[in-house]
Design a protein around this motif. Structure first.
Motif, short mmCIF file in Angstrom:
data_model
loop_
_atom_site.label_atom_id
_atom_site.label_comp_id
_atom_site.label_asym_id
_atom_site.label_seq_id
_atom_site.Cartn_x
_atom_site.Cartn_y
_atom_site.Cartn_z
N GLU A 31 4.03 -0.39 -8.32
CA GLU A 31 3.85 -1.58 -7.48
C GLU A 31 4.19 -2.88 -8.20
O GLU A 31 4.51 -3.88 -7.55
CB GLU A 31 2.44 -1.62 -6.88
CG GLU A 31 1.30 -1.64 -7.85
CD GLU A 31 0.78 -0.24 -8.14
OE1 GLU A 31 1.53 0.73 -7.97
OE2 GLU A 31 -0.39 -0.14 -8.57
N ARG B 23 2.05 1.69 -3.43
CA ARG B 23 0.94 2.16 -4.29
C ARG B 23 0.74 3.66 -4.16
O ARG B 23 0.21 4.31 -5.06
CB ARG B 23 -0.37 1.45 -3.87
CG ARG B 23 -0.57 0.11 -4.56
CD ARG B 23 -1.68 -0.67 -3.88
NE ARG B 23 -2.99 -0.07 -4.05
CZ ARG B 23 -3.87 -0.41 -4.98
NH1 ARG B 23 -3.58 -1.37 -5.83
NH2 ARG B 23 -5.05 0.17 -5.06
N LEU B 24 1.14 4.22 -3.02
CA LEU B 24 0.95 5.65 -2.80
C LEU B 24 2.06 6.50 -3.43
O LEU B 24 1.95 7.72 -3.47
CB LEU B 24 0.92 5.95 -1.30
CG LEU B 24 -0.35 5.54 -0.56
CD1 LEU B 24 -0.16 5.73 0.92
CD2 LEU B 24 -1.53 6.35 -1.03
N THR C 9 0.84 -1.20 0.00
CA THR C 9 0.00 0.00 0.00
C THR C 9 0.88 1.25 0.00
O THR C 9 0.58 2.23 -0.68
CB THR C 9 -0.93 0.00 1.23
OG1 THR C 9 -1.54 -1.27 1.31
CG2 THR C 9 -1.99 1.07 1.15
N ARG D 88 2.72 4.41 -9.80
CA ARG D 88 2.23 3.07 -10.16
C ARG D 88 3.39 2.09 -10.35
O ARG D 88 3.49 1.42 -11.37
CB ARG D 88 1.36 3.16 -11.42
CG ARG D 88 0.12 3.97 -11.16
CD ARG D 88 -0.64 4.30 -12.41
NE ARG D 88 -1.62 5.32 -12.12
CZ ARG D 88 -2.90 5.08 -11.86
NH1 ARG D 88 -3.36 3.87 -11.89
NH2 ARG D 88 -3.72 6.07 -11.58
#
Lengths: 260, 424
Positions: free
Chosen positions: A226, A214-215, A211, A224
């Motif tokens: 990840e 993802r941030l 997460t 993006r």
């Protein structure tokens, strides 16, 4: 996490001591010497089963991660097939292949993790860190540290592969160093995740560092990313599960006295 | 020797055949169940609106039509075929149910990963948004860095579709406008992740972004003939939530105060009345004399100190501003250090007023801590916090405070004399 380093080293002292005492024997072999043939064999089987179970757990997490976040419609059987074939093949090639794989991927993984942490700097808010020593009690902090120290299973791997080591004298130094380096990276990851997601939200997240990644949205260039993290994470988890498969199979071989 | 090399060749051949077989099985399986996403099959969402109508969740989406650019050059068979963006709407009991409802008549599979905005209708915000948020945190498609904004005075569906500025889609236009936060300080850009970062704090009551529709006069000659006014979206202000329900708003000016209190003021302008003590000291003024000065804040640093005086909590807010003189409409000699110092003081007074106004509104009107003052109390007086933590919302409206602002002008621009002055 800082206190857990101490506990971790403390808990591993018996394993390292025994490994050095029986430097030409693996844990299965010296357990037979300590507890006798039958109890030793039972313990050996349990040892092998435990690591098989850990490896299965790792595969389960890998499948969860891949299916929850990236390829949510991909059949689990395909993921299992790919992961198992790669892992079993690598584990079957022996210790040297596994260790060389780690040697090759290690620097890439460490550099990638540090890069991910740095790229998320603009999501960091240090005000979420509250005075834990005031809010908590000494016993609760210590319980948490003990729990965190159980993650470090490398000395268990070492106790199985100890006879194959060429430099047995420096083993204590190596274990302490490896623990401190890995702990530093873990602490960095934990702090970055907690100050970015919030302490409670990080606790509620199934994959908190994912997460966090993802941030990442830095200078509109790094965003993006990840998928890159997934690759790094899969390398880490697969190399771990390969080592668990290897020592598990070695344990069973030694229990049944099968020569390799 | 020969038999050994023959054996090794055979083994290699077997491994190769096995490898090809496994690869073929895996790849053929991927074709059917790989979960691949082809762009022509996806309805890429750029803005996500949620309303609550007749006890049902109503989702309105802005979806990119990738075929529009090709069909617009040809004759489109339907009106929507030539449109670059379409706005499907779904109704359901839950957010996912409403999205699924869209796919009952909308041919493309809704894909949420590119949506940067979650617009919540005012009625829905008043009802409470807490039950809605689970989907946005649990599902892997919506991004955690999606901004949350409340549609002030209207439904989310009224906002989606309004295009202005140079942004192509309403979602992009609104997203870019919200990102201007860093240069105006009159709004707030709170993402889902940021909201949940503080969500579990005992006394946290967040302020989220706002968007409202504004009518402006068209200045484009061509378009003016068709319609004299145009609808644009304004993001100034902030929506105040209490237990996840909308209870009111801060306006644009109050948001400057809010951002300074919470330490999130990045940059922006402060407009204030120019101090008149030195006005036209040398009788050199020519032209009309204005009354306002604008300082461009380059850097702002806020520190909050909590002290306990006679058992009462006292908050001290220290703000240090670095500013550039941006505009001065009065006859003042700005290279005079004394004049600059008076301008700095006047700016500090204005900032003090903004902060006090916002804090006062939080204490008297909303009667809740929307400024995370509780975090400062917790960090600076952990023992006291243990005693008062659960009562904080009753204590906050009664706390006393003082505000100290220090402004330093570090740049005076390209000229060293106001434009309406002429030396005799």
């Amino acid at each position: 996490m800082i206190i857990s380093t101490f506990y971790c080293l403390l808990f591993n002292i018996p394993l390292i001591f025994l490994a050095m005492r029986f430097s030409n024997l693996s844990i299965i072999q010296y357990m037979e010497k300590i507890f006798g043939k039958y109890i030793g064999k039972v313990l050996g089987i349990l040892y092998g089963l435990f690591f098989i179970r850990v490896a299965i757990h790792y595969y389960y997490i890998e499948i969860q991660m891949i299916r929850t976040t990236f390829m949510d419609e991909l059949s689990p059987i395909i993921i299992i097939l790919v992961l198992m074939i790669v892992s079993i093949y690598e584990a079957s090639r022996g210790l040297e292949v596994s260790v060389r794989t780690v040697e090759f991927f290690g620097p890439i993984v460490v550099a990638s993790l540090i890069l991910f942490i740095v790229l998320g700097f603009n999501n960091i808010d240090l005000t979420v860190l509250l005075p834990i020593y005031e809010d908590s009690t000494l016993s609760r902090i210590n319980m948490g540290a003990i729990e965190a120290s159980l993650i470090f299973t490398d000395p268990n791997l070492l106790s199985m592969t100890f006879p194959s080591l060429s430099n047995k004298k420096d083993v204590v130094k190596i274990v302490v160093k490896s623990k401190i380096y890995s702990q530093l990276i873990i602490i960095l990851m934990v702090i970055a995740t907690q100050v970015s997601l919030g302490v409670e939200q990080a606790r509620h997240s199934n994959f908190p560092f994912l997460t966090y990644v993802r941030l990442v949205r830095t200078y509109s260039i790094f965003e993006r990313i990840e998928a890159a993290f997934l690759v790094t994470w899969l390398i880490i988890v697969t190399t771990r599960s390969v080592s668990y498969l290897y020592i598990s199979s070695k344990a069973f071989k030694e229990v049944v006295n099968k020569k390799t | 020797m020969n038999s050994r090399s023959g054996k090794s060749k055979k083994t290699k051949g077997k491994i190769l055949i096995l490898y090809i077989l496994v690869s073929v099985i895996i790849l053929s399986a991927c074709q059917g169940t790989g979960g691949r996403r082809e762009i022509e099959d996806l309805g890429i969402v750029t803005a996500f609106g949620v309303d609550y109508i007749d006890e049902k969740v109503v989702v309105t989406l802005e979806v990119v039509n990738p075929l529009a650019s090709t069909t617009s050059t040809q004759a489109s068979s339907t009106k929507t075929e030539g449109q670059k963006y379409v706005y499907p709407r779904g109704i359901g009991e839950t957010v996912k149910d409403a999205i699924t409802d869209i796919n009952l008549y909308f041919d493309k599979k809704v894909f949420l990963s590119h949506s940067n905005l979650l617009i919540i209708g005012e009625e829905f915000a008043k009802r409470g948004i807490v039950d809605l948020m689970d989907f946005f945190l649990r599902d892997d498609q919506p991004r955690e860095d999606m901004y949350i904004v409340v549609a002030k005075g209207c439904k989310a569906s009224d906002i989606i579709g309004i295009k202005a500025g140079l942004g192509r889609a309403a979602g992009t236009y609104l997203y870019d406008t919200i990102n201007n936060f860093s240069i105006n300080g009159r709004s707030i850009n709170l993402s889902i992740a940021e909201k949940y970062r503080y969500y579990y704090d005992v006394a946290n009551e967040p302020v989220v972004g706002v968007v409202h529709v504004k009518e402006v006069v068209r200045s484009d000659d061509e378009l003016k003939k068709e319609e004299k006014t145009a609808m644009v979206l304004d993001v100034s202000g902030g929506a105040v939530l209490k237990r996840e329900r909308l209870i009111g708003y801060f306006d644009g000016e109050e948001m400057i105060g809010f951002n300074l209190i919470v330490g999130d003021f990045k940059s922006g302008i402060i407009v204030f009345r120019t101090p008149v003590e030195d006005k036209d000291k040398e009788k050199v003024i020519i032209g009309k004399d204005g009354v306002f000065t604008t300082l461009d804040i380059i850097n702002a640093n806020t520190k909050r100190k909590i002290s306990v005086i006679d058992g009462n909590i006292h908050l001290t807010i220290d703000v240090k501003l670095k500013a550039a003189l941006n505009e001065i409409n009065q006859a003042l000699n700005v290279i005079d250090a004394e004049v600059i110092s008076r301008i700095e003081r006047a700016c500090s007074d204005k900032v003090k007023e903004l902060i006090s106004k916002t804090l006062g509104k939080g204490q008297k009107e909303f009667k809740q801590d929307s400024f995370s003052i509780e975090v400062s109390v917790h960090q600076q007086h952990p023992k006291l916090w243990k005693e008062i933590g659960t009562e904080w919302q009753y204590i906050f409206p009664e706390i006393s405070y003082d505000v100290n602002v220090e402004t330093t002008i570090v740049k005076i621009g390209l000229i060293n004399f106001p434009a309406n002055l002429r030396r005799k």
